[in-house]
Design a protein around this motif. Sequence first.
Motif, PDB file in Angstrom:
ATOM      1  N   THR A   1       0.826  -1.207   0.000  1.00  0.00           N
ATOM      2  CA  THR A   1       0.000   0.000   0.000  1.00  0.00           C
ATOM      3  C   THR A   1       0.859   1.255   0.000  1.00  0.00           C
ATOM      4  O   THR A   1       0.522   2.258  -0.652  1.00  0.00           O
ATOM      5  CB  THR A   1      -0.936   0.006   1.224  1.00  0.00           C
ATOM      6  OG1 THR A   1      -1.641  -1.235   1.293  1.00  0.00           O
ATOM      7  CG2 THR A   1      -1.936   1.144   1.131  1.00  0.00           C
TER       8      THR A   1
ATOM      9  N   ALA B   1       1.910   2.079  -3.464  1.00  0.00           N
ATOM     10  CA  ALA B   1       0.862   2.793  -4.193  1.00  0.00           C
ATOM     11  C   ALA B   1       0.912   4.281  -3.857  1.00  0.00           C
ATOM     12  O   ALA B   1       0.816   5.145  -4.744  1.00  0.00           O
ATOM     13  CB  ALA B   1      -0.507   2.213  -3.844  1.00  0.00           C
ATOM     14  N   TRP B   2       1.095   4.601  -2.581  1.00  0.00           N
ATOM     15  CA  TRP B   2       1.238   5.993  -2.157  1.00  0.00           C
ATOM     16  C   TRP B   2       2.458   6.630  -2.817  1.00  0.00           C
ATOM     17  O   TRP B   2       2.402   7.769  -3.303  1.00  0.00           O
ATOM     18  CB  TRP B   2       1.375   6.077  -0.636  1.00  0.00           C
ATOM     19  CG  TRP B   2       0.145   6.518   0.077  1.00  0.00           C
ATOM     20  CD1 TRP B   2      -0.629   5.761   0.913  1.00  0.00           C
ATOM     21  CD2 TRP B   2      -0.459   7.804   0.040  1.00  0.00           C
ATOM     22  NE1 TRP B   2      -1.685   6.503   1.389  1.00  0.00           N
ATOM     23  CE2 TRP B   2      -1.601   7.764   0.871  1.00  0.00           C
ATOM     24  CE3 TRP B   2      -0.160   8.988  -0.625  1.00  0.00           C
ATOM     25  CZ2 TRP B   2      -2.428   8.865   1.060  1.00  0.00           C
ATOM     26  CZ3 TRP B   2      -0.990  10.095  -0.442  1.00  0.00           C
ATOM     27  CH2 TRP B   2      -2.104  10.019   0.386  1.00  0.00           C
TER      28      TRP B   2
ATOM     29  N   ILE C   1       1.802   7.546  -6.402  1.00  0.00           N
ATOM     30  CA  ILE C   1       0.930   8.708  -6.545  1.00  0.00           C
ATOM     31  C   ILE C   1       1.720  10.008  -6.367  1.00  0.00           C
ATOM     32  O   ILE C   1       1.638  10.925  -7.199  1.00  0.00           O
ATOM     33  CB  ILE C   1      -0.224   8.633  -5.524  1.00  0.00           C
ATOM     34  CG1 ILE C   1      -1.169   7.479  -5.865  1.00  0.00           C
ATOM     35  CG2 ILE C   1      -1.001   9.956  -5.483  1.00  0.00           C
ATOM     36  CD1 ILE C   1      -2.186   7.172  -4.787  1.00  0.00           C
TER      37      ILE C   1
ATOM     38  N   TYR D   1       3.983   6.131   5.885  1.00  0.00           N
ATOM     39  CA  TYR D   1       2.757   5.331   5.836  1.00  0.00           C
ATOM     40  C   TYR D   1       2.719   4.325   6.989  1.00  0.00           C
ATOM     41  O   TYR D   1       1.674   4.131   7.626  1.00  0.00           O
ATOM     42  CB  TYR D   1       2.625   4.610   4.497  1.00  0.00           C
ATOM     43  CG  TYR D   1       1.367   3.778   4.418  1.00  0.00           C
ATOM     44  CD1 TYR D   1       0.124   4.395   4.281  1.00  0.00           C
ATOM     45  CD2 TYR D   1       1.416   2.389   4.529  1.00  0.00           C
ATOM     46  CE1 TYR D   1      -1.045   3.653   4.247  1.00  0.00           C
ATOM     47  CE2 TYR D   1       0.244   1.636   4.490  1.00  0.00           C
ATOM     48  CZ  TYR D   1      -0.979   2.267   4.350  1.00  0.00           C
ATOM     49  OH  TYR D   1      -2.132   1.534   4.332  1.00  0.00           O
TER      50      TYR D   1
ATOM     51  N   TYR E   1      -4.678  11.222  -1.531  1.00  0.00           N
ATOM     52  CA  TYR E   1      -5.384  10.311  -0.633  1.00  0.00           C
ATOM     53  C   TYR E   1      -6.692   9.824  -1.261  1.00  0.00           C
ATOM     54  O   TYR E   1      -7.063   8.651  -1.149  1.00  0.00           O
ATOM     55  CB  TYR E   1      -5.655  11.011   0.693  1.00  0.00           C
ATOM     56  CG  TYR E   1      -6.510  10.235   1.664  1.00  0.00           C
ATOM     57  CD1 TYR E   1      -6.041   9.066   2.251  1.00  0.00           C
ATOM     58  CD2 TYR E   1      -7.788  10.686   1.990  1.00  0.00           C
ATOM     59  CE1 TYR E   1      -6.830   8.355   3.148  1.00  0.00           C
ATOM     60  CE2 TYR E   1      -8.577   9.986   2.888  1.00  0.00           C
ATOM     61  CZ  TYR E   1      -8.096   8.825   3.465  1.00  0.00           C
ATOM     62  OH  TYR E   1      -8.882   8.125   4.346  1.00  0.00           O
TER      63      TYR E   1
ATOM     64  N   GLU F   1      -5.781   7.283  -3.781  1.00  0.00           N
ATOM     65  CA  GLU F   1      -5.374   6.037  -3.117  1.00  0.00           C
ATOM     66  C   GLU F   1      -6.573   5.262  -2.594  1.00  0.00           C
ATOM     67  O   GLU F   1      -6.543   4.033  -2.510  1.00  0.00           O
ATOM     68  CB  GLU F   1      -4.411   6.390  -1.963  1.00  0.00           C
ATOM     69  CG  GLU F   1      -3.778   5.200  -1.266  1.00  0.00           C
ATOM     70  CD  GLU F   1      -4.481   4.848   0.022  1.00  0.00           C
ATOM     71  OE1 GLU F   1      -4.188   3.764   0.583  1.00  0.00           O
ATOM     72  OE2 GLU F   1      -5.325   5.644   0.483  1.00  0.00           O
ATOM     73  N   LYS F   2      -7.649   5.967  -2.247  1.00  0.00           N
ATOM     74  CA  LYS F   2      -8.820   5.330  -1.649  1.00  0.00           C
ATOM     75  C   LYS F   2      -9.791   4.745  -2.668  1.00  0.00           C
ATOM     76  O   LYS F   2     -10.720   4.028  -2.283  1.00  0.00           O
ATOM     77  CB  LYS F   2      -9.558   6.349  -0.774  1.00  0.00           C
ATOM     78  CG  LYS F   2      -9.012   6.470   0.637  1.00  0.00           C
ATOM     79  CD  LYS F   2      -9.181   5.164   1.396  1.00  0.00           C
ATOM     80  CE  LYS F   2      -8.571   5.223   2.775  1.00  0.00           C
ATOM     81  NZ  LYS F   2      -8.674   3.904   3.455  1.00  0.00           N
TER      82      LYS F   2
ATOM     83  N   TYR G   1      -1.748   4.272 -13.436  1.00  0.00           N
ATOM     84  CA  TYR G   1      -2.582   4.069 -12.255  1.00  0.00           C
ATOM     85  C   TYR G   1      -2.814   2.584 -12.003  1.00  0.00           C
ATOM     86  O   TYR G   1      -2.692   2.108 -10.870  1.00  0.00           O
ATOM     87  CB  TYR G   1      -3.924   4.784 -12.411  1.00  0.00           C
ATOM     88  CG  TYR G   1      -4.916   4.418 -11.328  1.00  0.00           C
ATOM     89  CD1 TYR G   1      -4.821   4.985 -10.063  1.00  0.00           C
ATOM     90  CD2 TYR G   1      -5.915   3.474 -11.570  1.00  0.00           C
ATOM     91  CE1 TYR G   1      -5.711   4.631  -9.057  1.00  0.00           C
ATOM     92  CE2 TYR G   1      -6.803   3.113 -10.571  1.00  0.00           C
ATOM     93  CZ  TYR G   1      -6.694   3.685  -9.317  1.00  0.00           C
ATOM     94  OH  TYR G   1      -7.566   3.320  -8.324  1.00  0.00           O
TER      95      TYR G   1
ATOM     96  N   VAL H   1      -0.652   1.631  -8.863  1.00  0.00           N
ATOM     97  CA  VAL H   1      -1.525   1.912  -7.720  1.00  0.00           C
ATOM     98  C   VAL H   1      -2.513   0.769  -7.504  1.00  0.00           C
ATOM     99  O   VAL H   1      -2.564   0.162  -6.426  1.00  0.00           O
ATOM    100  CB  VAL H   1      -2.291   3.243  -7.907  1.00  0.00           C
ATOM    101  CG1 VAL H   1      -3.242   3.489  -6.732  1.00  0.00           C
ATOM    102  CG2 VAL H   1      -1.321   4.395  -8.047  1.00  0.00           C
TER     103      VAL H   1
ATOM    104  N   GLU I   1      -2.163  -2.147  -4.530  1.00  0.00           N
ATOM    105  CA  GLU I   1      -3.214  -2.135  -3.511  1.00  0.00           C
ATOM    106  C   GLU I   1      -3.973  -3.457  -3.488  1.00  0.00           C
ATOM    107  O   GLU I   1      -4.402  -3.911  -2.423  1.00  0.00           O
ATOM    108  CB  GLU I   1      -4.170  -0.964  -3.771  1.00  0.00           C
ATOM    109  CG  GLU I   1      -3.550   0.385  -3.448  1.00  0.00           C
ATOM    110  CD  GLU I   1      -4.486   1.549  -3.667  1.00  0.00           C
ATOM    111  OE1 GLU I   1      -4.234   2.627  -3.111  1.00  0.00           O
ATOM    112  OE2 GLU I   1      -5.480   1.379  -4.418  1.00  0.00           O
TER     113      GLU I   1
END
Length: 369
Positions: free
Chosen positions: A75, A78-79, A82, A99, A138, A141-142, A224, A228, A232
């Motif tokens: 995760t 992925a951050w 971004i 993180y 964020y 990411e969500k 992406y 990402v 994730e």
Amino acid sequence: MSAAAAAPAGRAGKHVHWKRWLIGVLTIVVIGALANLLGWDIAGWFEQLWDTLTGISVWYLLAGIALKTLQTTATAFAWYSIVHFAYGKVSFLQVLACYAASVALNTILPANLGTLVLLVMLSVVIAAATFAGVLAGYAVEKIFFVVIGAVPYLYLFLTVSGSFNIKFGWVKTHPWGTAILLIGAVWLIVLVVRMLWPRLEDRLEKWWSQAKHGGQILGHPGAYFGRVFVPETIGWLAGLAGTAVFLAAYGIPVSFHTLMRVLAGNSLANVTSATPGGAGVNQAFSVASLKGIASSTDATAYSVTQQIVTTAWSIVFAIGLMAWAFGWTGAKKLVGDSVTQAKEKEAEQKSEHAAKKEAKHAKSAAGQS
């Protein structure tokens, strides 16, 4: 003169340090005495906790720790993708450390305050970053977690009896009232936005420009998906596998049906609880989710063990990474300053809301007079 002044300052700092230790020890003694007067068997609780942890094979614990590490690292990647896409050269180690610290903080701070701390830390660590841009990151990411999270939520509500009654009994018994409240809340938000829009228009345009910069990776679907969405997915599967490991450790049958029930219960507990890490509420939802599959004793033991092990490891992992990435002094300062800023942002929002409310009442009173 300066040396003479420095000596008393050093002694004062040392005096304060020992005073804090003394206060901490006295607090523990007072809590222990109070618990004894109330008949709480703290020693028995710790003994039961130890028996719970040592009652399973160490290999289950190691497997759960390894999967938690993979979940956090994937995760964090992925951050990293971004913010790297938005702001250029960024250190993966620093993003991973930030993180991991937020994951650890969310286990000990209420209301997922660790997430806000993460946003502050990234906006500080990354020179070109703005808070609005990181906030947009964020949101990017969500996306995956909102989509994948809907599946177990729906599964829980449709298949697990009693889950709705744990927190939402009133909603179940008053569906029309709930609908009216939701519609009224949406309408109130619309009215407030329309009233404040002329004052906020310029500021919102600036924020929107910064936000678009922070979420640039969404304009490149291939990047992406590969940098990402896929990481994730790996992190989510690692978390799911970690849940399966702890379920198996207590002899609870592991199946897709069981995992979806447990995952949905844990997610809902995390959203609806203001306690650190959803402590207590997680256990209640685990018992409800595993109803008919495992006894309440085994369900509670599984939930407590998973929470204790993952919390302890998250803290150790975060401390190690923060020290590695920023050094002991730098890590302490970064986390401390970020937590302070996060709390200040919350306080500012509350004070602004109170000021607007007071101004509105004053205007209303002036109009009546």
